[in-house]
Design a protein around this motif. Structure first.
Motif, PDB file in Angstrom:
ATOM      1  N   UNK A 128       0.675  -0.585  -0.140  1.00  0.00           N
ATOM      2  CA  UNK A 128       0.275  -0.127  -0.125  1.00  0.00           C
ATOM      3  C   UNK A 128       0.780   0.745  -0.097  1.00  0.00           C
ATOM      4  N   UNK A 129       1.872   1.139   0.798  1.00  0.00           N
ATOM      5  CA  UNK A 129       2.877   2.429   0.953  1.00  0.00           C
ATOM      6  C   UNK A 129       3.607   2.938  -0.787  1.00  0.00           C
ATOM      7  N   UNK A 130       4.784   1.517  -1.253  1.00  0.00           N
ATOM      8  CA  UNK A 130       5.283   1.731  -2.202  1.00  0.00           C
ATOM      9  C   UNK A 130       4.768   1.689  -3.665  1.00  0.00           C
ATOM     10  N   UNK A 131       5.125   2.937  -4.194  1.00  0.00           N
ATOM     11  CA  UNK A 131       4.381   3.097  -5.553  1.00  0.00           C
ATOM     12  C   UNK A 131       5.636   2.643  -6.564  1.00  0.00           C
ATOM     13  N   UNK A 132       5.390   2.131  -7.475  1.00  0.00           N
ATOM     14  CA  UNK A 132       6.142   1.760  -8.509  1.00  0.00           C
ATOM     15  C   UNK A 132       7.145   0.638  -8.669  1.00  0.00           C
ATOM     16  N   UNK A 133       7.408   0.205  -6.545  1.00  0.00           N
ATOM     17  CA  UNK A 133       8.195  -0.688  -6.927  1.00  0.00           C
ATOM     18  C   UNK A 133       7.407  -1.938  -6.745  1.00  0.00           C
ATOM     19  N   UNK A 134       7.789  -3.432  -6.675  1.00  0.00           N
ATOM     20  CA  UNK A 134       7.581  -4.623  -7.413  1.00  0.00           C
ATOM     21  C   UNK A 134       7.817  -5.172  -6.005  1.00  0.00           C
ATOM     22  N   UNK A 135       6.984  -5.806  -4.725  1.00  0.00           N
ATOM     23  CA  UNK A 135       7.353  -6.135  -3.833  1.00  0.00           C
ATOM     24  C   UNK A 135       7.471  -8.504  -3.869  1.00  0.00           C
ATOM     25  N   UNK A 136       8.297  -8.471  -3.361  1.00  0.00           N
ATOM     26  CA  UNK A 136       9.069 -10.395  -3.321  1.00  0.00           C
ATOM     27  C   UNK A 136       8.875 -10.774  -2.525  1.00  0.00           C
ATOM     28  N   UNK A 137       7.480 -11.521  -1.930  1.00  0.00           N
ATOM     29  CA  UNK A 137       7.192 -11.971  -0.789  1.00  0.00           C
ATOM     30  C   UNK A 137       7.718 -13.527  -0.372  1.00  0.00           C
TER      31      UNK A 137
END
Length: 143
Positions: A128-137
């Motif tokens: 919800x907070x990171x715009x434009x970054x991919x998150x790999x969980x």
């Protein structure tokens, strides 16, 4: 690329995945280890001692050193950072300051009471907070 690392099994799985990604993409990696004395202090009703804070910082520094050494041994350019505060607050600040495109974080699958009591996983709040970054969980493999 940014790796959030705390030494847990899930973080170790994330380190392995981050190593693979950084080698495949020839990417530089920032490793962030977070000392979350805010949550720890709230958990113990404001009675967190200086010794406990020092211990948390020493644990974070050791975890950071392990992760950076692992990446460097593989030939990855890596830098480590100790951050103080809640993970969901400090990671977006680091991403904005250093322009990380990919954030790799470990995730623990919770079940039963822990799912209800434990709150939202950090990667959901980061999404919800990171715009434009991919998150790999990354979840740790079952033993």
């Amino acid at each position: 690329m940014l790796l959030v690392y705390d030494g847990t099994l899930e973080a170790q799985a994330a380190l392995k995945r981050c190593s693979q990604l950084s080698l495949a993409l020839s990417a530089h990696v920032d490793v962030v280890s977070v000392v979350d004395s805010i949550t720890a202090n709230a958990t113990c009703a404001g009675m967190l001692s200086d010794l406990a804070c020092s211990s948390m910082e020493a644990h974070a520094q050791h975890a950071l050193d392990v992760a950076v050494a692992h990446l460097v041994n593989l030939g990855v350019t890596a830098h480590g950072f100790i951050k103080f505060g809640r993970t969901v607050d400090v990671v977006p600040l680091h991403v904005a300051a250093f322009h990380a495109d990919i954030v790799v974080i470990g995730h623990r699958v919770q079940s039963g009471f822990a799912r209800w009591w434990g709150g939202r996983p950090v990667h959901l709040d980061l999404a919800e907070r990171l715009r434009g970054a991919a998150i790999v969980a990354v979840t740790a493999p079952l033993s």
